[in-house]
Design a protein around this motif. Structure first.
Motif, mmCIF file in Angstrom:
data_model
loop_
_atom_site.group_PDB
_atom_site.id
_atom_site.type_symbol
_atom_site.label_atom_id
_atom_site.label_comp_id
_atom_site.label_asym_id
_atom_site.label_seq_id
_atom_site.Cartn_x
_atom_site.Cartn_y
_atom_site.Cartn_z
ATOM 1 N N GLN A 22 35.345 4.768 113.565
ATOM 2 C CA GLN A 22 36.453 5.518 112.981
ATOM 3 C C GLN A 22 36.882 4.984 111.619
ATOM 4 O OE1 GLN A 22 39.429 5.488 116.035
ATOM 5 N NE2 GLN A 22 38.380 7.035 117.240
ATOM 6 N N ILE A 23 36.632 3.708 111.337
ATOM 7 C CA ILE A 23 37.129 3.147 110.079
ATOM 8 C C ILE A 23 36.033 2.869 109.047
ATOM 9 C CG2 ILE A 23 39.183 2.149 111.140
ATOM 10 C CD1 ILE A 23 37.732 -0.597 110.976
ATOM 11 N N ILE A 24 34.764 3.049 109.425
ATOM 12 C CA ILE A 24 33.659 2.781 108.499
ATOM 13 C C ILE A 24 32.778 4.025 108.371
ATOM 14 C CG2 ILE A 24 31.559 1.429 108.112
ATOM 15 C CD1 ILE A 24 32.878 -0.906 109.482
ATOM 16 N N GLY A 25 32.378 4.322 107.143
ATOM 17 C CA GLY A 25 31.411 5.378 106.868
ATOM 18 C C GLY A 25 30.209 4.763 106.175
ATOM 19 N N VAL A 26 29.022 5.253 106.486
ATOM 20 C CA VAL A 26 27.793 4.704 105.901
ATOM 21 C C VAL A 26 26.929 5.839 105.374
ATOM 22 C CG1 VAL A 26 25.695 3.374 106.343
ATOM 23 C CG2 VAL A 26 27.816 2.746 107.505
ATOM 24 N N CYS A 27 26.441 5.652 104.152
ATOM 25 C CA CYS A 27 25.489 6.577 103.545
ATOM 26 C C CYS A 27 24.243 5.751 103.220
ATOM 27 C CB CYS A 27 26.062 7.215 102.288
ATOM 28 S SG CYS A 27 24.925 8.356 101.489
ATOM 29 N N PRO A 28 23.233 5.784 104.110
ATOM 30 C CA PRO A 28 22.038 4.974 103.876
ATOM 31 C C PRO A 28 21.193 5.512 102.716
ATOM 32 C CG PRO A 28 21.732 6.351 105.801
ATOM 33 C CD PRO A 28 23.138 6.575 105.322
#
Length: 96
Positions: free
Chosen positions: A6-12
């Motif tokens: 819920q608190i982290i977003g990742v764009c690999p």
């Protein structure tokens, strides 16, 4: 683990998109994984598509997306749920 989602977003660097899903379906899937309320998922997906200028391609399968469109969709996915931290791994890289 759900709290972290819920608190982290990742764009690999290399996208994790499925060719058979549309942009809209990707956003709805990842919104549900992030734990967004079911009642808001459709509207959040539409708003995210608008923010990355993919509204007209919302129902198009990702296999038809250009590299830039795939990157924009990945960035939109990483920002779902308004995370406190977003990790972008070479967000301007376009894979061919």
């Amino acid at each position: 683990m759900s709290g972290i989602r819920q608190i982290i977003g990742v764009c690999p660097q290399f996208d994790i998109l499925w060719d058979a899903l549309s942009g809209e379906e990707h956003l709805e899937l990842f919104a549900s994984i992030k734990g967004l309320p079911l009642a808001s998922i459709k509207s959040v997906a539409q708003e995210s598509l608008a923010q990355v200028k993919l509204t007209e391609s919302a129902k198009v399968r990702a296999r038809s997306y250009s590299g830039g469109m795939r990157r924009r969709l990945s960035v939109a996915i990483s920002h779902l749920g308004d995370p406190k931290l977003v990790i972008l791994d070479e967000p301007t890289t376009v894979t061919v």
